[in-house]
Design an enzyme around this catalytic site. Structure first.
Site, PDB file in Angstrom:
ATOM      1  CD  GLU A   1      64.883 -33.297  96.974  1.00 43.64           C
ATOM      2  OE1 GLU A   1      64.169 -34.312  96.868  1.00 43.64           O
ATOM      3  OE2 GLU A   1      64.464 -32.151  96.810  1.00 43.64           O
TER       4      GLU A   1
ATOM      5  CD  GLU B   1      59.518 -32.317  92.500  1.00 43.99           C
ATOM      6  OE1 GLU B   1      58.282 -32.430  92.497  1.00 43.99           O
ATOM      7  OE2 GLU B   1      60.253 -33.060  93.147  1.00 43.99           O
TER       8      GLU B   1
END
Ligand code: GLA
Length: 366
Positions: A271, A164
């Protein structure tokens, strides 16, 4: 006598028919279900994020071993957990997951080495509470990666090296985290170089969310291209896949996979979960009267969205090297607390009783 004999024959026949019908019925209710990993054996491994507790729960263990052939420690390898003090590592939780995987022949994805969240308190500061210099921070990052990647070398086949790093604000490029403030974009390049040096065989990922939204997709692409042009050892991109019943649409999903794989990178969905609520970033409280029921409408929409996603994954099996779910079943999901604490969510393929949901049957039907 004759009548009694006929009656007996009739009764025996009737019992036989009833028993046979019963058996057929029972078999229909309990079809022999292959595990997800078996259905997808010729496509890609199917993984799941776990906590050590799940590996001590008999029912969850049975579900994991039936359906999944790859594990990701949900939190156990995050820096704040595994490296709580500068000179102290906490290996117990991560070790137990890796040992379980080894004992059962499952792959392990390491998650993650460098992220702006779940960082330990000591990381960015010196003993006087001042921000450390770039040299100090990079040295700390290197020590961390050497220790963690080194310990699991040969047991963890892939690492989410940087998580991220692209900003949420679409007018910005990289996130203005403490990593970035102290090191500029060098923390990204160095993290990959350190990880590659610590385990040259490991497949190294850049991992992010909302990667299917065109504006984020372009910025993630820009970062990956820049890294590859500079010969930084990044091998693959993780699309987190924290999606919902409304997004992404098929076109955006296809476009993202095509765009990233055009760089020669493998793609994994790292995920995966499909929230039954629209995406929200900021935390908030549950509103009065807000519905938290898993209605049949939501169930159908979710099944359709899962069907679409897996249709696309199968189509791109040449570039997709894994699909990992974020949690095992609706019994527990991080989305029960985020972004709305106490709002039950139902994002996975198995329900709270660990039974396959409608979405599951869509995923295995092709
Ligand atoms: C991000 C991280 C994961 C996890 C989820 C929420 O996606 O990459 O490790 O923390 O948020 O559980």
């Amino acid at each position: 006598m004759n009548t009694a004999f006929k009656l007996m024959k009739f009764l025996v026949l009737a019992i036989f028919i009833l028993q046979t019908k019963g058996t057929v019925h029972a078999q229909q209710q309990l079809p022999v279900v292959k595990g997800l990993k078996d259905v997808y054996a010729s496509f890609f491994p199917i993984g799941v994020a776990v906590m050590p507790q799940s590996l001590r729960d008999t029912a969850e263990v049975a579900l994991i071993l039936k359906h999944f052939n790859s594990l990701t420690p949900e939190n156990a390898m995050k820096m704040g957990v595994i490296h709580p003090d500068e000179n102290r590592y906490y290996w117990k939780a991560a070790d137990s997951i890796v040992a379980f995987a080894q004992a059962h022949g499952l792959k392990v994805r390491g998650h993650n080495l460098c992220w702006h969240e779940h960082t330990p308190k000591w990381l960015f500061y010196d003993k006087d509470g001042k921000l450390v210099t770039k040299d100090v921070l990079l040295k700390r990052l290197k020590d961390h990666i050497d220790q963690v990647v080194g310990r699991y070398k040969g047991k963890v086949y892939a690492w989410d090296v940087v998580n991220e790093a692209v900003a949420d604000d679409s007018t910005q490029f990289l996130r203005n985290s403490l990593w970035y403030k102290i090191c500029g974009d060098e923390f990204i390049t160095k993290a990959f170089e350190y990880a590659h040096a610590a385990d040259p065989q490991a497949i190294l990922f850049y991992n992010d969310y909302n990667t299917e939204r065109p504006e984020k997709r372009e910025r993630v692409y820009k970062l990956l291209k820049k890294l590859l042009d500079a010969k930084i050892p990044v091998n693959a991109v993780g699309l987190q896949g924290h999606w919902s019943i409304d997004e992404p649409g098929e076109q955006d999903l296809v476009a993202a996979i095509q765009k990233f794989s055009s760089l020669g990178l493998k793609v994994q969905i790292t995920e995966l979960d499909l929230s039954v609520y629209p995406w929200e970033k900021e935390r908030r409280a549950l509103r009065d009267g807000e519905s938290t029921a898993f209605t049949s409408d939501l169930e159908n929409k979710q099944a359709d969205q899962y069907a679409m996603a897996f249709k696309v994954f199968r189509k791109f099996k040449n570039v997709i090297s894994g699909v990992t779910f974020w949690n095992i079943s609706d019994r527990f999901t991080w989305l029960d607390t985020y972004p709305v604490k106490g709002r039950k969510n139902y994002p996975l393929l198995f329900d709270q009783k660990l039974q396959p949901k409608k979405a599951y049957w869509e995923v295995v039907k092709f």
